[in-house]
Design a protein around this motif. Structure first.
Motif, PDB file in Angstrom:
ATOM      1  N   ILE A 347       0.822  -1.213   0.000  1.00 47.46           N
ATOM      2  CA  ILE A 347       0.000   0.000   0.000  1.00 47.46           C
ATOM      3  C   ILE A 347       0.855   1.263   0.000  1.00 47.46           C
ATOM      4  O   ILE A 347       0.635   2.185  -0.784  1.00 47.46           O
ATOM      5  CB  ILE A 347      -0.958   0.012   1.203  1.00 47.46           C
ATOM      6  CG1 ILE A 347      -1.825  -1.245   1.212  1.00 47.46           C
ATOM      7  CG2 ILE A 347      -1.822   1.264   1.201  1.00 47.46           C
ATOM      8  CD1 ILE A 347      -2.716  -1.396   0.005  1.00 47.46           C
ATOM      9  N   LEU A 348       1.846   1.298   0.896  1.00 45.69           N
ATOM     10  CA  LEU A 348       2.678   2.505   1.015  1.00 45.69           C
ATOM     11  C   LEU A 348       3.896   2.478   0.107  1.00 45.69           C
ATOM     12  O   LEU A 348       4.636   3.463   0.039  1.00 45.69           O
ATOM     13  CB  LEU A 348       3.129   2.685   2.470  1.00 45.69           C
ATOM     14  CG  LEU A 348       2.023   2.804   3.522  1.00 45.69           C
ATOM     15  CD1 LEU A 348       2.638   2.998   4.905  1.00 45.69           C
ATOM     16  CD2 LEU A 348       1.083   3.945   3.186  1.00 45.69           C
ATOM     17  N   LYS A 349       4.128   1.333  -0.532  1.00 45.18           N
ATOM     18  CA  LYS A 349       5.273   1.183  -1.438  1.00 45.18           C
ATOM     19  C   LYS A 349       6.592   1.408  -0.709  1.00 45.18           C
ATOM     20  O   LYS A 349       7.555   1.930  -1.269  1.00 45.18           O
ATOM     21  CB  LYS A 349       5.168   2.155  -2.623  1.00 45.18           C
ATOM     22  CG  LYS A 349       3.837   2.138  -3.347  1.00 45.18           C
ATOM     23  CD  LYS A 349       3.491   0.755  -3.864  1.00 45.18           C
ATOM     24  CE  LYS A 349       2.145   0.752  -4.584  1.00 45.18           C
ATOM     25  NZ  LYS A 349       1.752  -0.602  -5.031  1.00 45.18           N
ATOM     26  N   LEU A 350       6.646   0.981   0.543  1.00 50.84           N
ATOM     27  CA  LEU A 350       7.851   1.114   1.352  1.00 50.84           C
ATOM     28  C   LEU A 350       8.251  -0.259   1.838  1.00 50.84           C
ATOM     29  O   LEU A 350       7.513  -0.895   2.594  1.00 50.84           O
ATOM     30  CB  LEU A 350       7.608   2.038   2.553  1.00 50.84           C
ATOM     31  CG  LEU A 350       8.749   2.159   3.567  1.00 50.84           C
ATOM     32  CD1 LEU A 350       9.963   2.816   2.927  1.00 50.84           C
ATOM     33  CD2 LEU A 350       8.287   2.950   4.784  1.00 50.84           C
ATOM     34  N   ASN A 351       9.400  -0.736   1.406  1.00 49.17           N
ATOM     35  CA  ASN A 351       9.862  -2.056   1.808  1.00 49.17           C
ATOM     36  C   ASN A 351      10.609  -1.946   3.128  1.00 49.17           C
ATOM     37  O   ASN A 351      11.813  -1.798   3.173  1.00 49.17           O
ATOM     38  CB  ASN A 351      10.771  -2.662   0.735  1.00 49.17           C
ATOM     39  CG  ASN A 351      10.985  -4.147   0.963  1.00 49.17           C
ATOM     40  OD1 ASN A 351      10.715  -4.664   2.048  1.00 49.17           O
ATOM     41  ND2 ASN A 351      11.458  -4.824  -0.060  1.00 49.17           N
ATOM     42  N   ILE A 352       9.842  -2.014   4.205  1.00 52.26           N
ATOM     43  CA  ILE A 352      10.430  -1.792   5.526  1.00 52.26           C
ATOM     44  C   ILE A 352      11.385  -2.906   5.917  1.00 52.26           C
ATOM     45  O   ILE A 352      12.302  -2.700   6.705  1.00 52.26           O
ATOM     46  CB  ILE A 352       9.304  -1.657   6.575  1.00 52.26           C
ATOM     47  CG1 ILE A 352       9.858  -1.079   7.873  1.00 52.26           C
ATOM     48  CG2 ILE A 352       8.602  -2.975   6.830  1.00 52.26           C
ATOM     49  CD1 ILE A 352       8.780  -0.703   8.864  1.00 52.26           C
ATOM     50  N   ARG A 353      11.216  -4.102   5.392  1.00 48.04           N
ATOM     51  CA  ARG A 353      12.112  -5.198   5.744  1.00 48.04           C
ATOM     52  C   ARG A 353      13.520  -4.979   5.199  1.00 48.04           C
ATOM     53  O   ARG A 353      14.493  -5.444   5.776  1.00 48.04           O
ATOM     54  CB  ARG A 353      11.554  -6.529   5.216  1.00 48.04           C
ATOM     55  CG  ARG A 353      10.366  -7.045   6.012  1.00 48.04           C
ATOM     56  CD  ARG A 353      10.050  -8.469   5.593  1.00 48.04           C
ATOM     57  NE  ARG A 353       8.885  -8.982   6.273  1.00 48.04           N
ATOM     58  CZ  ARG A 353       8.898  -9.568   7.457  1.00 48.04           C
ATOM     59  NH1 ARG A 353      10.043  -9.680   8.105  1.00 48.04           N
ATOM     60  NH2 ARG A 353       7.802 -10.019   8.002  1.00 48.04           N
ATOM     61  N   ASN A 354      13.607  -4.283   4.071  1.00 43.21           N
ATOM     62  CA  ASN A 354      14.903  -4.061   3.471  1.00 43.21           C
ATOM     63  C   ASN A 354      15.584  -2.803   3.994  1.00 43.21           C
ATOM     64  O   ASN A 354      16.655  -2.448   3.533  1.00 43.21           O
ATOM     65  CB  ASN A 354      14.769  -3.967   1.944  1.00 43.21           C
ATOM     66  CG  ASN A 354      14.407  -5.296   1.326  1.00 43.21           C
ATOM     67  OD1 ASN A 354      14.613  -6.342   1.943  1.00 43.21           O
ATOM     68  ND2 ASN A 354      13.867  -5.272   0.126  1.00 43.21           N
ATOM     69  N   SER A 355      14.932  -2.096   4.880  1.00 43.49           N
ATOM     70  CA  SER A 355      15.524  -0.896   5.459  1.00 43.49           C
ATOM     71  C   SER A 355      15.996  -1.205   6.868  1.00 43.49           C
ATOM     72  O   SER A 355      15.195  -1.447   7.763  1.00 43.49           O
ATOM     73  CB  SER A 355      14.499   0.246   5.490  1.00 43.49           C
ATOM     74  OG  SER A 355      15.032   1.346   6.178  1.00 43.49           O
TER      75      SER A 355
END
Length: 541
Positions: A347-355
């Protein structure tokens, strides 16, 4: 003359000062109990490292690009573009092929290799496992964790909390260290078995630590010391993510993550074996003053060898209220941990796992919030600003209401900054549970706190197993925000309902069935029960 002399004695002032001082329990200072708490912190952190690193390590184990056929090309080959290092890939069926140079890869040249002993036991390889197998590997830990949860509670009750910690550290140390070689022999099926073994052994971590804390921590320090220990979960998670990312993609490869974890767990086993003690009575170097302080402040000690009065426990409404709060709070967190990253990516287009920063920030912040909640709880109860019962209600409400609000806000936002703020607040306030339902097990029954924790974990794990099924039936399209909104409101509603039940039916009084001899503390809280003894131990100047 006598009347005048007697009149000069400030009796009322002395009584006022005496009564004022009695409002707070006596304090001992730093001692052996703090060293024990540090050992529990280390064991719990190592447990979370060994259970959590695979989420990152498996990426290094399965970095396969299926765009090139018939060979699987890893991202590592693209990173080391000029490298001529030979790397092996093992397919799901177990066959092995060699990847030669990058130039050969570009030409899609593959050379089948015979299974010689040399390459068969080469741990520096990647595996062609589909997503379904990877999920099975990741979930196998919790299978063992759920199976052993209830039996390990009996072990804690019969033999104390030290043995479960020794088992967890030893098994995880041995299994982690030999995993790279065993996986080359048996593939993903063996890895599932090994992870199940780790789950079986780690089922005793929380019940064991809770039993030990009940023996070692005075009531007046229960909030702060317990919070210090439980911060190990967030600390271990951060270390697991960061260390696995560094080691798995270093020149030592993903096997180094398993080796480092194995060595660390074995060190933890040595530390808890040599320096750990089940009770203050079992510790060889503790001073008599500190032992008397601890034993007196824990209502004459804890009977860890008592037989659990299961019928009385099953009929206890406060116990069920605590278990419901346990379940509601835990399910909300598991949903956040497992499903919200997918929502953020879709939804947010943010890959939090890769950050690395975004994935670690909530847990880093939770370390400080947990300590703050613990000290605040002790401050409020020791100074009698708030009763123990209301303190448990207050902090459990923080742990349930704030995360629920954060979930509902995330369901309506597409703003990245607001979402990250909600994530941080969610995990920070969730740590208030350490001085809410979690510590309430100790309030209800110091003698059987480990068994009660095991019961709560068993019920919670059963509900957690149904969580993916519920989410899968509601969220059929991960890009549909409306479907996610329904799920998040469902989780928030479950958590809030559990908290309401806890507030209404909970108790901070020691239950009558806590004493195996049939004697009770007249349904007083532990602090109230030991208050006369604390007064006797006061030094009056």
């Amino acid at each position: 003359m006598l009347d005048k002399e007697y009149g000069k004695v400030p009796i009322e002032d002395i009584e006022k000062e005496f009564n004022c001082n009695d409002k707070e329990p006596i304090k001992y200072g730093y001692g052996v109990r703090h060293a024990q708490a540090l050992l529990y912190f280390i064991c719990l952190a190592l447990g979370y490292i060994s259970r959590g690193h695979l989420g990152v390590t498996i990426v290094g184990m399965t970095m396969v690009d299926h765009a090139h056929k018939p060979i699987a090309v890893t991202e590592a080959a693209h990173i080391f573009a000029n490298s001529t290092i030979i790397d092996t890939v093992t397919t799901t069926e177990g066959s092995i092929v060699n990847k030669i140079t990058v130039n050969d890869l570009k030409e899609n040249i593959t050379l089948p290799v015979n299974k010689t002993d040399a390459n068969h036991w080469n741990v520096y390889r990647t595996y062609d496992w589909p997503k379904s197998i990877q999920e099975m590997v990741l979930g196998s830990f919790f299978l063992g964790y759920s199976i052993m949860m209830f039996p390990i509670g009996i072990v804690c009750q019969r033999w104390g909390g030290k043995i479960p910690l020794q088992i967890a550290m030893f098994v995880n140390g041995v299994v982690s260290f030999f995993t790279p070689w065993l996986v080359t022999w048996g593939g993903w099926k063996v890895l599932c078995i090994l992870r199940t073994m780790q789950g079986l052994s780690q089922a005793g971590l929380y019940p064991g630590i809770l039993t030990l804390l009940t023996n070692w921590v005075p009531v007046s320090e229960r909030g702060s010391l317990c919070s210090y220990v439980y911060t190990a979960s967030g600390f271990g998670t951060v270390i697991a993510f960061q260390a696995a990312g560094i080691l798995a993609f270093s020149r030592f490869g993903w096997p180094s993550t398993y080796w480092a974890t194995g060595v660390a767990c074995f060190i933890g086993f040595i530390l808890i074996t040599i320096f750990g003690a089940a009770t203050p009575k079992d510790h060889k170097s503790i001073s008599e003053a500190e032992k008397n302080y601890i034993m007196g402040a824990t209502s004459k000690g804890v009977e860890t060898k008592s037989k659990v009065p299961w019928k009385s426990v099953a009929k206890s409404i406060p116990v069920w209220a605590t278990i419901v709060a346990h379940m509601g709070n835990a399910v909300c967190f598991v949903f956040f941990f497992m499903q919200v990253p997918t929502y953020v990516f879709a939804i947010l287009k943010l890959n939090i796992r890769n950050s690395g920063l975004l994935s670690s920030l909530p847990y880093f912040a939770s370390f400080f919030s947990s300590i703050a909640f613990g000290h605040l709880s002790d401050c409020l109860t020791n100074r009698k600003i708030m009763s123990i019962k209301n303190a448990r209600r207050f902090f459990n409400t923080i742990a349930c209401v704030v995360p629920s609000i954060c979930l509902m806000l995330v369901a309506y936002t597409r703003d990245t900054l607001l979402a990250v703020i909600c994530f941080v607040l969610f995990v920070m306030c969730h740590t208030a549970m350490h001085t809410g339902w979690m510590i309430n097990y100790m309030d209800l029954s110091p003698n059987f706190s480990g068994a009660l924790m095991a019961c709560g974990n068993t019920v919670t794990n059963v509900v957690v197993l149904a969580l993916p099924v519920i989410v899968a039936n509601i969220v059929t399209d991960v890009t549909n925000q409306h479907q996610w909104r329904i799920t998040m409101f469902l989780m928030a509603g479950l958590t809030l309902t559990a908290n309401i039940i806890f507030i209404i039916f909970m108790s901070a009084e020691v239950q009558p069935w806590n004493d195996s001899n049939g004697n009770t503390t007249d349904n007083k809280s532990e602090y109230e029960a030991i208050e006369p003894e604390l007064k006797q131990n006061k030094v009056i100047f």
